[in-house]
Design a protein around this motif. Structure first.
Motif, PDB file in Angstrom:
ATOM      1  N   LEU A  68      62.066 136.064  48.972  1.00 36.04           N
ATOM      2  CA  LEU A  68      62.625 135.169  47.960  1.00 36.04           C
ATOM      3  C   LEU A  68      63.733 135.850  47.162  1.00 36.04           C
ATOM      4  CD1 LEU A  68      59.295 133.510  46.871  1.00 36.04           C
ATOM      5  CD2 LEU A  68      61.282 132.292  47.770  1.00 36.04           C
ATOM      6  N   ARG A  69      63.593 137.123  46.897  1.00 33.62           N
ATOM      7  CA  ARG A  69      64.664 137.842  46.200  1.00 33.62           C
ATOM      8  C   ARG A  69      65.940 137.850  47.036  1.00 33.62           C
ATOM      9  NH1 ARG A  69      60.582 141.688  44.665  1.00 33.62           N
ATOM     10  NH2 ARG A  69      59.996 141.360  42.505  1.00 33.62           N
ATOM     11  N   ASN A  70      65.765 137.996  48.319  1.00 31.56           N
ATOM     12  CA  ASN A  70      66.933 137.994  49.203  1.00 31.56           C
ATOM     13  C   ASN A  70      67.617 136.634  49.251  1.00 31.56           C
ATOM     14  OD1 ASN A  70      66.646 140.701  49.842  1.00 31.56           O
ATOM     15  ND2 ASN A  70      65.433 140.314  51.680  1.00 31.56           N
ATOM     16  N   LEU A  71      66.915 135.595  48.805  1.00 30.19           N
ATOM     17  CA  LEU A  71      67.535 134.268  48.681  1.00 30.19           C
ATOM     18  C   LEU A  71      68.290 134.124  47.364  1.00 30.19           C
ATOM     19  CD1 LEU A  71      64.708 131.875  50.003  1.00 30.19           C
ATOM     20  CD2 LEU A  71      66.703 132.738  51.242  1.00 30.19           C
ATOM     21  N   GLY A  72      68.164 135.132  46.490  1.00 26.68           N
ATOM     22  CA  GLY A  72      68.901 135.110  45.235  1.00 26.68           C
ATOM     23  C   GLY A  72      68.057 134.838  44.004  1.00 26.68           C
ATOM     24  N   TYR A  73      66.750 134.808  44.160  1.00 25.76           N
ATOM     25  CA  TYR A  73      65.851 134.562  43.022  1.00 25.76           C
ATOM     26  C   TYR A  73      65.137 135.869  42.666  1.00 25.76           C
ATOM     27  CZ  TYR A  73      66.821 129.749  44.236  1.00 25.76           C
ATOM     28  OH  TYR A  73      67.471 128.564  44.512  1.00 25.76           O
ATOM     29  N   THR A  92      46.597 130.515  50.234  1.00 23.32           N
ATOM     30  CA  THR A  92      47.678 129.777  49.587  1.00 23.32           C
ATOM     31  C   THR A  92      48.629 130.710  48.844  1.00 23.32           C
ATOM     32  OG1 THR A  92      46.303 127.811  49.295  1.00 23.32           O
ATOM     33  CG2 THR A  92      48.233 127.997  47.886  1.00 23.32           C
ATOM     34  N   ALA A  93      49.914 130.513  49.060  1.00 23.07           N
ATOM     35  CA  ALA A  93      50.947 131.186  48.286  1.00 23.07           C
ATOM     36  C   ALA A  93      51.484 130.196  47.260  1.00 23.07           C
ATOM     37  CB  ALA A  93      52.081 131.656  49.187  1.00 23.07           C
ATOM     38  N   ARG A  94      51.466 130.583  45.989  1.00 21.94           N
ATOM     39  CA  ARG A  94      52.017 129.733  44.929  1.00 21.94           C
ATOM     40  C   ARG A  94      53.246 130.412  44.353  1.00 21.94           C
ATOM     41  NH1 ARG A  94      48.289 129.914  41.218  1.00 21.94           N
ATOM     42  NH2 ARG A  94      49.433 130.849  39.493  1.00 21.94           N
ATOM     43  N   ILE A  95      54.389 129.834  44.587  1.00 31.01           N
ATOM     44  CA  ILE A  95      55.655 130.427  44.149  1.00 31.01           C
ATOM     45  C   ILE A  95      55.931 130.038  42.709  1.00 31.01           C
ATOM     46  CG2 ILE A  95      58.143 130.497  44.555  1.00 31.01           C
ATOM     47  CD1 ILE A  95      57.518 129.765  47.501  1.00 31.01           C
ATOM     48  N   GLU A  96      56.189 131.026  41.874  1.00 30.63           N
ATOM     49  CA  GLU A  96      56.596 130.793  40.490  1.00 30.63           C
ATOM     50  C   GLU A  96      58.020 131.290  40.314  1.00 30.63           C
ATOM     51  OE1 GLU A  96      53.934 132.680  37.803  1.00 30.63           O
ATOM     52  OE2 GLU A  96      52.142 131.697  38.591  1.00 30.63           O
ATOM     53  N   LEU A  97      58.881 130.406  39.850  1.00 32.50           N
ATOM     54  CA  LEU A  97      60.284 130.743  39.563  1.00 32.50           C
ATOM     55  C   LEU A  97      60.559 130.471  38.092  1.00 32.50           C
ATOM     56  CD1 LEU A  97      61.877 128.854  42.583  1.00 32.50           C
ATOM     57  CD2 LEU A  97      61.458 131.322  42.457  1.00 32.50           C
ATOM     58  N   ILE A 117      64.014 125.855  39.185  1.00 32.18           N
ATOM     59  CA  ILE A 117      63.176 125.103  40.110  1.00 32.18           C
ATOM     60  C   ILE A 117      63.959 124.004  40.832  1.00 32.18           C
ATOM     61  CG2 ILE A 117      61.220 123.510  40.249  1.00 32.18           C
ATOM     62  CD1 ILE A 117      59.835 125.193  38.099  1.00 32.18           C
ATOM     63  N   LYS A 118      64.743 123.210  40.090  1.00 32.80           N
ATOM     64  CA  LYS A 118      65.493 122.125  40.727  1.00 32.80           C
ATOM     65  C   LYS A 118      66.501 122.669  41.732  1.00 32.80           C
ATOM     66  CE  LYS A 118      65.089 118.696  37.017  1.00 32.80           C
ATOM     67  NZ  LYS A 118      65.819 117.840  36.040  1.00 32.80           N
ATOM     68  N   GLU A 119      67.176 123.733  41.354  1.00 32.95           N
ATOM     69  CA  GLU A 119      68.140 124.353  42.273  1.00 32.95           C
ATOM     70  C   GLU A 119      67.438 124.844  43.539  1.00 32.95           C
ATOM     71  OE1 GLU A 119      70.407 128.643  42.553  1.00 32.95           O
ATOM     72  OE2 GLU A 119      70.180 127.740  40.564  1.00 32.95           O
ATOM     73  N   PHE A 120      66.285 125.450  43.359  1.00 30.81           N
ATOM     74  CA  PHE A 120      65.527 125.991  44.487  1.00 30.81           C
ATOM     75  C   PHE A 120      65.169 124.882  45.468  1.00 30.81           C
ATOM     76  CE2 PHE A 120      61.395 126.998  46.412  1.00 30.81           C
ATOM     77  CZ  PHE A 120      61.681 128.224  47.013  1.00 30.81           C
ATOM     78  N   VAL A 121      64.635 123.776  44.948  1.00 24.94           N
ATOM     79  CA  VAL A 121      64.222 122.676  45.808  1.00 24.94           C
ATOM     80  C   VAL A 121      65.430 122.050  46.509  1.00 24.94           C
ATOM     81  CG1 VAL A 121      63.182 120.376  45.838  1.00 24.94           C
ATOM     82  CG2 VAL A 121      62.151 122.196  44.467  1.00 24.94           C
TER      83      VAL A 121
END
Length: 276
Positions: free
Chosen positions: A200-205, A216-221, A226-230
């Protein structure tokens, strides 16, 4: 005044004369290492504990930052994963982690002639549930940032003022903090979470967590991301990647990242920690 607090911090190290810094590479302990080195020079030593709960990328950051500061830097292995009191992940898991850390650092400090082991605890840390504080206190560690009353924001302000390029580095606690209390921690689970966060960091977050609960993986940003990510992330590719790492379900926490979120389940219980 912030300059007064910096002066007080410098005075503490002048009085110590020699100090070993429990140096994780996080912004807090890096500021402590910087001030210690500026005051003590080669009479300050930064030591980083290496274990499966530390991301390899964080270790590399610690090495680079220490070299930039100029402080002598060494690595030691800690073995908290050998302790079932730690791997069973009770609510006081952090106590056993910090016990292992300081049981490793204190003898090293005494052997090398350092009368003090110093950590990067800041004043804001006292407001969260952190049983590791007691373990460090029992072993005689000192927390100069707390002694001076320096908050997390002030750590960043001081770091920026001292020209440290990582002054805005996101907090990065150990990977064990990604699991709900009571879920067993294994090396495989730590590696799975670590690789997911790196992806996820490599995606820019960067200000994020991947919380793990069973399969289960629960992603917290950060909430504002969040809207940008989706809207911009290839979600199918993301899910496939995390399933490749071993998760079955991949979810997004709509509340967003908040430090200490896993501790909300124990709020109201009779737990406390202080340095008093």
């Amino acid at each position: 005044m912030l300059t007064d607090k910096l002066t007080q911090l410098q005075t503490i190290f002048k009085q110590m004369e020699r100090a070993l810094i429990a140096y994780s590479g996080g912004i807090d302990s890096t500021l402590v290492a910087k001030v210690a080195y500026d005051v003590l020079g080669d009479r300050a030593l930064g030591v980083t504990a290496v274990s499966p709960s530390l991301l390899p990328e964080e270790l590399e950051d610690a090495k680079i930052q220490a070299a930039t500061i100029g402080i002598s830097h060494e690595l030691v292995n800690t073995h908290e994963m050998d302790n079932p009191n730690y791997t069973s992940n009770p609510v006081n898991r952090c106590y056993f982690c910090k016990s292992e850390l300081h049981d490793t650092l204190k003898p090293l400090a005494l052997k090398r002639g350092y009368p003090y082991v110093v950590d990067g605890l800041n004043a804001d840390d006292l407001q969260d549930y952190r049983p590791g504080i007691q373990a460090a206190k029992e072993r005689g560690a000192r927390s100069p940032l707390v002694e001076v009353g320096i908050t997390k924001l002030e750590v960043r302000q001081l770091s920026q003022g001292l020209g440290l390029p990582w002054w805005d580095k996101p907090a990065q606690p150990c990977l064990s903090s990604r699991f709900p209390y009571g879920e067993e921690i294994t090396i495989e689970k730590l590696q799975r979470v670590g690789r997911a966060e790196i992806y996820l960091r490599n995606l820019g977050y960067h200000n994020l967590r991947v919380r793990s609960q069973g399969d289960t993986a629960r992603i917290e940003l950060a909430p504002e991301k969040i809207k940008e990510f989706v809207a911009t992330t290839d979600l199918d590719k993301l899910v496939a990647k995390l399933q490749e790492l071993g998760f079955i379900y991949v979810t997004l926490d709509l509340e967003g990242y908040r430090s200490g979120k896993l501790n909300q389940e124990i709020v109201g219980k009779n737990v406390a920690n202080t340095l008093s």
